[in-house]
Design an enzyme around this catalytic site. Structure first.
Site, short mmCIF file in Angstrom:
data_model
loop_
_atom_site.label_atom_id
_atom_site.label_comp_id
_atom_site.label_asym_id
_atom_site.label_seq_id
_atom_site.Cartn_x
_atom_site.Cartn_y
_atom_site.Cartn_z
N ASP A 126 25.08 16.12 17.35
CA ASP A 126 25.99 17.13 17.89
C ASP A 126 27.34 16.96 17.21
O ASP A 126 27.58 15.96 16.55
CB ASP A 126 26.12 16.99 19.42
CG ASP A 126 26.16 15.55 19.85
OD1 ASP A 126 26.78 14.74 19.13
OD2 ASP A 126 25.58 15.22 20.90
N ASP A 173 31.28 16.72 17.80
CA ASP A 173 32.34 16.53 18.79
C ASP A 173 33.70 16.78 18.15
O ASP A 173 33.95 16.41 17.01
CB ASP A 173 32.29 15.10 19.35
CG ASP A 173 30.99 14.83 20.08
OD1 ASP A 173 30.41 15.79 20.61
OD2 ASP A 173 30.55 13.66 20.11
N ASP A 182 35.29 2.98 19.63
CA ASP A 182 34.56 1.71 19.64
C ASP A 182 34.40 1.10 18.24
O ASP A 182 35.00 0.07 17.94
CB ASP A 182 33.20 1.86 20.37
CG ASP A 182 32.37 3.05 19.91
OD1 ASP A 182 32.77 3.74 18.96
OD2 ASP A 182 31.29 3.28 20.51
P1 ATP Z 1 25.45 9.90 18.42
O1 ATP Z 1 25.49 10.69 17.16
O2 ATP Z 1 24.26 9.05 18.51
O3 ATP Z 1 25.76 10.73 19.63
P2 ATP Z 1 28.18 9.09 18.67
O4 ATP Z 1 28.98 8.11 17.86
O5 ATP Z 1 28.60 10.51 18.58
O6 ATP Z 1 26.67 8.88 18.29
P3 ATP Z 1 28.70 9.34 21.48
O7 ATP Z 1 28.15 8.54 22.60
O8 ATP Z 1 28.37 10.78 21.39
O9 ATP Z 1 28.25 8.59 20.15
O10 ATP Z 1 30.27 9.14 21.50
C1 ATP Z 1 31.16 9.94 20.72
C2 ATP Z 1 32.33 9.10 20.21
O11 ATP Z 1 33.14 8.68 21.31
C3 ATP Z 1 31.93 7.82 19.48
O12 ATP Z 1 31.65 8.04 18.13
C4 ATP Z 1 33.16 6.96 19.69
O13 ATP Z 1 34.17 7.28 18.77
C5 ATP Z 1 33.65 7.36 21.08
N1 ATP Z 1 33.11 6.49 22.13
C6 ATP Z 1 31.99 6.68 22.87
N2 ATP Z 1 31.81 5.69 23.75
C7 ATP Z 1 32.83 4.83 23.59
C8 ATP Z 1 33.21 3.62 24.21
N3 ATP Z 1 32.48 3.09 25.18
N4 ATP Z 1 34.35 3.03 23.80
C9 ATP Z 1 35.11 3.58 22.83
N5 ATP Z 1 34.80 4.70 22.19
C10 ATP Z 1 33.67 5.35 22.55
MG MG Z 2 27.75 12.15 19.75
#
Ligand code: ATP
Ligand code: MG
Length: 429
Positions: free
Chosen positions: A59, A61, A135
């Site tokens: 997705d 963001d 993170d």
């Molecule tokens: P995916 O593509 O698998 O969804 P993602 O990196 O986009 O991976 P998400 O869970 O959608 O993961 O989170 C979006 C963003 O928000 C992450 O890339 C990170 O920058 C931030 N984020 C999410 N959870 C945390 C956390 N617990 N602490 C700090 N930053 C976070």
């Molecule tokens: Mg994501």
């Protein structure tokens, strides 16, 4: 937190082989509207990381300096969501673009529990502050497709090249603030095949313990992302090596073949675009525990109330697990049905066969039976019988069911010597 210099390296996205053609048009639209309204707006997180890796983002963001209320006013089809963080969802048909407002890294003044876990950190901040509160370095890259630029405050590009997962700031503190980051580290390791920086592994044991302080509903979200993202087999293998596995799934036996097969099966289903549900995985993860509890309840009831023994076992097994990882009620019903149907599928009493075949959860229960059969926990002939029965035209189905009642057939069945495991499983039911 270690202060890293808040100066971004600005790189040309073209030189990094990231083409804006690959950006979701809806996300592009959100960025355009925010920018026209005078706000800063970037793609951030997993989508930028995945574009850099030439993988398809799950997705897109968006991060912005507009508050959720301002986003809400700008987009008609949007709403505010979030318990821990308030964010805006902008809807384009079935596609939802998540828009989050820049936030500050923890300052030390946040509300924390006794173990230092942050309970609320919803303080808005600037772009560079937002980068440092994320993170992993590889998740903190900001992509502006209009400008064709990627901003990197934390060395994320370098870590992507080195295929390394590194927490921003000091690992001990970042894991203490939010132990879920450990689960996320394993998730990204499983998904991307990256190596964990050793500072993460060093503090993993402490973080595992503190996962107990995380609300069960949040762990359900992480559990689903981890095991329903198409890389469950990898994720489970990594999880099993860590103490968190015991924290999260205390009733699941280590090295269970059934669980491993179910994870592989889930990945296959997702790759084929077929549905995969958290309930099915929970049914697998708790199967041994449920069987043990069923046996105990049945013994207690002296074999009289089989249905009651099932209800008690299913309730107790799920209740214990749901205290750790919440499971929405509809999924719990699903698990209970799949378990209950296993007994009917094994017994094949003629009056239950038809009911089972028409049951809305038959397909899931049958898939579960196939997995048990593949794991050597149930006679393969049984699974084959159900495969045939559901495909058979009605008159042949009638004949198959009638044959189950024939005394000769019974004798034949008795003579088949189920292997030891199959017999043990049958006793468990
Ligand atoms: P995916 O593509 O698998 O969804 P993602 O990196 O986009 O991976 P998400 O869970 O959608 O993961 O989170 C979006 C963003 O928000 C992450 O890339 C990170 O920058 C931030 N984020 C999410 N959870 C945390 C956390 N617990 N602490 C700090 N930053 C976070
Ligand atoms: Mg994501």
């Amino acid at each position: 937190m270690k202060t890293e210099t808040a100066v971004a390296t600005k790189l040309s996205s073209k030189s990094l082989k990231v083409s804006r053609e690959r950006v979701d048009p809806n996300a592009f639209d959100v960025l355009t509207k925010l920018k026209h309204a005078g706000f800063q707006a970037f793609l951030v997180g997993g989508c930028v990381r995945d574009l850099l890796l030439d993988a398809a983002p799950k997705d897109f963001d968006v991060a912005t300096n507009a508050t959720p209320e301002q986003v809400r006013r700008l987009f008609q089809r949007s709403r505010m969501v979030g318990r821990r963080f308030k964010i805006a969802h902008v809807r384009y048909g079935r596609n939802i673009i998540e828009v989050s407002t820049f936030r500050k890294a923890p300052s030390g003044n946040e509300k924390v529990n006794g173990n230092g876990v942050i309970l609320r950190d919803n303080v808005y901040g600037t772009l560079d502050e937002d980068a440092f509160r994320r993170d992993f370095t590889v998740n903190a890259l900001y992509y502006d497709p209009h400008e064709e630029a990627i901003l990197d405050y934390v060395g994320g590009i370098q870590d992507i090249k080195k295929r390394r997962l590194r927490l921003i700031g000091e690992a001990r503190q970042r894991l203490a603030e939010d132990p879920v980051r450990l689960l996320r580290a394993l998730r990204f390791q499983a998904k991307l095949g990256f190596n964990l920086d050793k500072t993460i592994t060093e503090h993993a044991a402490a973080a595992s313990m503190h996962l107990q302080d995380i609300p069960a509903a949040r762990l359900f979200d992480e559990f689903s992302k981890m095991l329903l993202g198409g890389y469950a087999a990898n994720a489970w293998r990594l999880l099993q090596r860590m103490p968190i596995c015991r924290t999260l799934f205390p009733a699941t036996p280590p090295d269970s073949l059934l669980v491993r097969l179910a994870m592989e099966n889930t990945d296959r289903r997702i790759a084929q675009g077929r549905p995969a549900t958290p309930g099915f995985l929970l049914a697998v993860l708790l199967w041994d525990d449920y069987c043990a509890k069923f046996k105990a309840s049945a013994a207690h009831l002296r074999g009289k109330g089989t249905s009651e023994a099932h209800a008690i076992a299913a309730h107790d097994s799920l209740a214990a697990q749901r205290r750790i990882i919440a499971l929405p009620r509809r999924h719990a019903y699903f698990v209970t049905d799949v378990w209950r149907l296993q007994r009917h599928l094994e017994e094949r009493r003629s009056k239950h066969v038809r009911k089972a075949l028409c049951h809305p959860k038959f397909r899931a229960a049958y898939d579960f039976l196939l997995l048990r059969s593949e794991a050597g926990l149930v006679d393969q002939h049984l699974a084959a019988w159900w495969t045939e029965a559901q495909q058979a035209p009605p008159h042949q189905q009638d004949a198959m069911i009638a044959a189950l009642n024939a005394p000769r057939q019974r004798k034949v069945r008795k003579q088949q010597r189920p292997d030891r495991e199959a017999r043990a499983a049958a006793e468990n039911l």
